[in-house]
Design an enzyme around this catalytic site. Structure first.
Site, PDB file in Angstrom:
ATOM      1  CD  GLN A 171       5.624  -1.639   0.180  1.00 56.63           C
ATOM      2  OE1 GLN A 171       5.266  -0.478  -0.013  1.00 56.63           O
ATOM      3  NE2 GLN A 171       5.059  -2.646  -0.453  1.00 56.63           N
ATOM      4  CG  HIS A 193       7.316   2.709   1.677  1.00 60.86           C
ATOM      5  ND1 HIS A 193       6.214   2.851   2.482  1.00 60.86           N
ATOM      6  CD2 HIS A 193       6.889   2.921   0.415  1.00 60.86           C
ATOM      7  CE1 HIS A 193       5.149   3.148   1.736  1.00 60.86           C
ATOM      8  NE2 HIS A 193       5.535   3.192   0.478  1.00 60.86           N
ATOM      9  CG  ASP A 235       5.352   6.771  -1.143  1.00 58.52           C
ATOM     10  OD1 ASP A 235       4.975   7.945  -1.360  1.00 58.52           O
ATOM     11  OD2 ASP A 235       4.854   5.793  -1.731  1.00 58.52           O
ATOM     12  CD  GLU A 270       7.245   6.055  -4.378  1.00 51.17           C
ATOM     13  OE1 GLU A 270       6.287   5.526  -4.956  1.00 51.17           O
ATOM     14  OE2 GLU A 270       8.125   5.411  -3.762  1.00 51.17           O
ATOM     15  CG  ASP A 304       3.197   5.943  -6.865  1.00 46.08           C
ATOM     16  OD1 ASP A 304       2.550   5.502  -7.831  1.00 46.08           O
ATOM     17  OD2 ASP A 304       3.106   5.451  -5.722  1.00 46.08           O
ATOM     18  CD  GLN A 326       5.842   2.456  -7.248  1.00 47.63           C
ATOM     19  OE1 GLN A 326       5.345   1.342  -7.095  1.00 47.63           O
ATOM     20  NE2 GLN A 326       5.489   3.479  -6.505  1.00 47.63           N
ATOM     21  CE  LYS A 328       1.059   1.963  -6.597  1.00 51.89           C
ATOM     22  NZ  LYS A 328       2.213   2.345  -5.798  1.00 51.89           N
ATOM     23  CB  CYS A 358       1.659  -3.926   0.140  1.00 50.52           C
ATOM     24  SG  CYS A 358       0.346  -2.694   0.204  1.00 50.52           S
TER      25      CYS A 358
END
Length: 417
Positions: A171, A193, A235, A270, A304, A326, A328, A358
């Protein structure tokens, strides 16, 4: 038992916690900070440094194994747990979780997780606690049984020890062009990303976004090695729905248009829209999937937001309301649930993307690699942070080391056999 003490150490996540509601409402950037007032509960500014909390298990041979607790970048958004509070999490872990840890057989991973992470006062423990403690327990089981974390996962879930690598997705953060170049030069499997999280980045009718997608494809051909052909994954944080309308046909039409602008590439989109609830998201995403599939589009959608828990993932997968989920990792709690989520996706022939945030740490990223490889996920996120190089090296190196160990063990077993 094998755990004789529990240590706690405050730490840092590798990026920042951001107030998504304030950003969507139009907060502008001044350098690296956002200007304006926070909206989401717990935030005293729109962007704050991510904090974490490490939990260390002191084993009877005095080895200390660690796991890291934290929440995701957009904490408190889309039904997620609130902003991470180190003091509150530390207090709860000391009072409730630590005594449980001293009383389990840490060599039995799933059994230990079930006992240690049981609800407290009829409420589930914070997901950050589940996530960090389950990492530490996985490392403890691996140490005690002299195996890799991946082998522990395989054993607990009845899986074959893997031989194949899992594709890695990087990303970009806001440094889109520079970081895209880094990804291309490193021949990353899936990129970039893009962090298309505002109207400015998406553009009127999505034109700014479409131009960026075309630029990434052109740049890949220009500076990529011969034969390099990554999956393009963007995304858009719901901005297709916000800009063209929350109607499946319009969203699908827009996605097809984007895919047609980069022929020859597989395109992942996404979070194309946020329909406000999990049920509405499932119903409308299923329609988008159906339209794209009926057209034979090269585009795939990735869910997501509104797909946070293990049960959410099951509902989306069973309804075929996405091409990829995704997972997460901090949002599903125990990292054992990440493994369960991948297996749910595979049972329903839906792609499994082991993501995360992140804001995570090197330790949580490495544990995620072992679960991803053990379950043979379809892709995994290079994490933590937004710098590309650091996250890619952590995840790619851990995967390469793991596969080398597994190959060695396999060769030794064949010699013995």
């Amino acid at each position: 038992m094998q755990i004789k003490d529990v240590l706690l150490a405050p730490g840092n996540g590798a990026f920042f916690y951001d107030d998504q509601a304030a950003i969507r409402a139009g907060a502008t950037q001044d350098g690296f900070v956002y200007v304006g007032h926070p909206i989401t509960a717990g935030f005293n500014s729109i962007r704050i440094p991510a904090s974490s909390l490490s939990v260390g298990l002191v084993l009877t041979d005095n080895t200390v194994v660690w796991g890291d607790m934290m929440n995701v970048q957009y904490s408190g958004a889309g039904g997620r747990d609130p902003l991470f509070d180190t003091d509150q999490i530390s207090d709860l872990t000391s009072r409730v979780v630590a005594p449980r840890l001293l009383d389990v057989d840490a060599s039995l991973y799933l059994d230990a997780c079930e006992k240690v992470l049981a609800p407290f006062e009829h409420q589930r423990l914070p997901l950050a606690v589940e996530y960090g403690v389950s990492q530490a327990l996985l490392r403890a089981a691996a140490h005690l049984r002299r195996k890799t974390m991946a082998e522990i996962v395989c054993g607990e879930f009845g899986l074959q020890v893997p031989t194949c690598r899992v594709p890695i997705y990087c990303q970009s953060g806001d440094a889109r062009e520079i970081n895209t170049d880094k990804m291309i030069l490193r021949s990353v499997d899936i990129l970039p990303h893009g962090l298309i999280n505002s109207r400015q980045k998406f553009g009127v009718d999505g034109q700014t976004f479409v131009e960026f997608v075309k630029w990434v494809a052109t740049r890949t051909r220009k500076i990529g090695r011969p034969g390099y052909h990554p999956v393009l994954h963007f995304d858009v944080y719901g901005w297709i729905g916000q800009e063209v309308g929350l109607e499946p046909q319009r969203i699908a039409d827009f996605i097809c248009k984007v895919a047609e602008s980069v022929p020859g590439f597989t395109l992942n989109i996404e979070s194309p829209g946020d329909f406000g609830s999990t049920q509405a998201q499932i119903e409308n995403y299923a329609k988008i999937v159906s339209i794209l599939d009926s057209r034979g589009s090269s585009a795939r959608i990735v869910v997501d937001e509104r797909c946070n828990t293990l049960e959410d993932i099951r509902l989306f997968a069973e309804a075929k309301a996405t091409h990829l989920v995704q997972i997460k990792t901090p949002d599903v709690g125990s990292i054992a649930n990440t493994a369960r989520a991948v297996l749910i996706c595979k049972e329903n022939r839906v792609g499994a993307y082991v993501g995360g945030s992140c804001t995570e740490t090197d330790l949580s990223a490495q544990a995620s690699v072992h679960v991803s490889v053990a379950t043979q996920a379809d892709m995994m996120l290079a994490k933590p942070g937004m710098g590309v190089d650091e996250a890619f090296s952590i995840v790619d190196n851990e995967q390469n080391r793991l596969l080398a160990i597994l190959d060695h063990c396999r060769a030794q077993n064949e010699k013995v056999g």
